[in-house]
Design a protein around this motif. Structure first.
Motif, short mmCIF file in Angstrom:
data_model
loop_
_atom_site.label_atom_id
_atom_site.label_comp_id
_atom_site.label_asym_id
_atom_site.label_seq_id
_atom_site.Cartn_x
_atom_site.Cartn_y
_atom_site.Cartn_z
N SER A 71 -13.52 -11.17 -7.88
CA SER A 71 -12.43 -11.98 -8.42
C SER A 71 -12.21 -11.69 -9.90
O SER A 71 -11.06 -11.63 -10.37
CB SER A 71 -12.71 -13.48 -8.21
OG SER A 71 -13.96 -13.84 -8.76
N LEU A 72 -13.30 -11.45 -10.65
CA LEU A 72 -13.15 -11.13 -12.08
C LEU A 72 -12.43 -9.80 -12.27
O LEU A 72 -11.47 -9.71 -13.05
CB LEU A 72 -14.52 -11.08 -12.76
CG LEU A 72 -14.50 -10.60 -14.21
CD1 LEU A 72 -13.70 -11.55 -15.08
CD2 LEU A 72 -15.91 -10.42 -14.75
N TYR A 73 -12.85 -8.76 -11.56
CA TYR A 73 -12.24 -7.45 -11.75
C TYR A 73 -10.80 -7.44 -11.23
O TYR A 73 -9.95 -6.73 -11.79
CB TYR A 73 -13.08 -6.38 -11.06
CG TYR A 73 -14.22 -5.88 -11.93
CD1 TYR A 73 -14.26 -4.57 -12.38
CD2 TYR A 73 -15.24 -6.73 -12.32
CE1 TYR A 73 -15.30 -4.11 -13.19
CE2 TYR A 73 -16.28 -6.31 -13.12
CZ TYR A 73 -16.31 -5.00 -13.55
OH TYR A 73 -17.34 -4.56 -14.36
N VAL A 85 -11.83 -12.85 -18.76
CA VAL A 85 -13.18 -13.26 -19.16
C VAL A 85 -13.16 -14.68 -19.72
O VAL A 85 -14.11 -15.46 -19.49
CB VAL A 85 -13.76 -12.27 -20.20
CG1 VAL A 85 -15.05 -12.79 -20.80
CG2 VAL A 85 -14.00 -10.92 -19.54
N THR A 86 -12.10 -15.05 -20.43
CA THR A 86 -12.01 -16.42 -20.96
C THR A 86 -11.96 -17.44 -19.83
O THR A 86 -12.67 -18.46 -19.86
CB THR A 86 -10.76 -16.57 -21.84
OG1 THR A 86 -10.82 -15.64 -22.92
CG2 THR A 86 -10.66 -17.98 -22.40
N LEU A 87 -11.14 -17.19 -18.82
CA LEU A 87 -11.06 -18.11 -17.69
C LEU A 87 -12.39 -18.15 -16.94
O LEU A 87 -12.85 -19.22 -16.52
CB LEU A 87 -9.93 -17.69 -16.75
CG LEU A 87 -8.51 -17.86 -17.31
CD1 LEU A 87 -7.48 -17.29 -16.35
CD2 LEU A 87 -8.21 -19.35 -17.58
N MET A 131 -4.31 -15.52 -12.83
CA MET A 131 -4.95 -16.69 -13.41
C MET A 131 -5.85 -17.38 -12.38
O MET A 131 -6.98 -17.81 -12.67
CB MET A 131 -3.89 -17.69 -13.91
CG MET A 131 -3.04 -17.17 -15.05
SD MET A 131 -3.95 -17.13 -16.61
CE MET A 131 -2.63 -16.69 -17.75
N GLY A 132 -5.34 -17.48 -11.15
CA GLY A 132 -6.12 -18.11 -10.09
C GLY A 132 -7.40 -17.33 -9.80
O GLY A 132 -8.46 -17.92 -9.56
N LEU A 133 -7.31 -16.00 -9.83
CA LEU A 133 -8.50 -15.18 -9.63
C LEU A 133 -9.51 -15.39 -10.75
O LEU A 133 -10.73 -15.41 -10.52
CB LEU A 133 -8.11 -13.71 -9.54
CG LEU A 133 -7.38 -13.29 -8.26
CD1 LEU A 133 -6.75 -11.91 -8.43
CD2 LEU A 133 -8.32 -13.31 -7.07
#
Length: 267
Positions: A71-73, A85-87, A131-133
């Motif tokens: 999900s981050l990548y 990274v902030t989210l 954003m959701g990811l």
């Protein structure tokens, strides 16, 4: 601590360079392989001695570990390194604030929420899927922290984490096979993905291990809050991902919330 943070974010930036060939899924698969090799070498888990009760949190941790990185990548691919990274950083921040009962923590939660609202404000170019990811990565990171605690209580040392990394790598093994058979990757793309695994998994893990022997845990946690800023800087320098003043303000709010919470705890 600086080296660990820069290595982590530089690894993510290099991994994103392989997206056109491997996609986020392929890059995460390679990263999981590298992480498994490193943690197995360090943790050396005795898998045959694990009981059913011990395997349950290990398997959950493996699923969360893979989902968190994927999900981050995927978020990095859509909204850029700094915002993603902030989210994601909201995960550990939420875990820390949820365990507190002070007024200052309530203020920190409001500051962080204001930062998120700023980052996710409606705009024609806003990528809500991205954003959701990023928020899914945050949920996974928070779950990762809680599950790691549970695994650590049942399995001594790094054996539980190593076993979870190995299971997660096995889950992504079909991805690697499909990529090689149907879309052979280039040497450069594989190199970027391996670099992402080494810089974002192996180097930070070992650096943090040595750092925590010399630096108090709270000071280490305070520095960790700078990671979203490091991600935004690396994204700007390495990938040319520019952020507006509102995005920088949102990142600053999330970082300030975490820093204030830890500083108040030290006092």
């Amino acid at each position: 601590m600086v080296g660990s943070g820069l290595s982590n974010q530089t690894g993510a930036a290099l991994g994103s360079l392989a997206f056109p060939v491997l996609g986020p899924l392929g890059v995460v698969a390679v990263r999981q392989y590298v992480a498994a090799l490193v943690l197995l070498a360090v943790g050396r888990p005795r898998l045959r001695r694990f009981t059913r009760r011990q395997w349950r949190p290990v398997l959950l941790l493996a699923v969360v570990f893979g989902t968190m990185n994927l999900s981050l990548y995927s978020a990095i691919d859509r909204i850029g390194l700094g915002l993603a990274v902030t989210l994601e950083f909201l995960g550990p921040l939420t875990v820390a604030l949820a365990a507190a009962r002070r007024r200052v923590d309530a203020c920190c939660a409001v500051i962080a929420a204001a930062g998120v609202v700023t980052l996710m404000r409606p705009q024609p170019s806003t990528d809500y899927v991205g954003m959701g990811l990023g928020l899914l990565a945050a949920v996974c990171w928070g779950s990762y922290i809680l599950l790691n605690r549970a695994v650590g209580r049942q399995i001594p040392g790094a054996g539980g984490s190593a076993a979870a990394a190995a299971v997660s790598a096995l889950m992504f093994l079909p991805v690697g096979i499909v990529l090689v058979l149907h879309r052979p990757p280039t040497v450069a793309a594989v190199g970027y993905a391996v670099a992402a695994g080494v810089l974002s998994s192996a180097v930070p893990y070992l650096a943090d291990l040595f750092t925590l022997r010399r630096v108090p845990a709270q000071a280490f946690g305070l520095f960790m809050s700078v990671n979203p800023v490091l991600a935004a800087v690396v994204g700007l320098v390495a990938l040319g991902q520019r952020l507006g003043w509102a995005e920088w303000a949102g990142i600053g709010a999330v970082v300030a919330a975490n820093g204030l919470s830890i500083a108040a705890r030290r006092g």
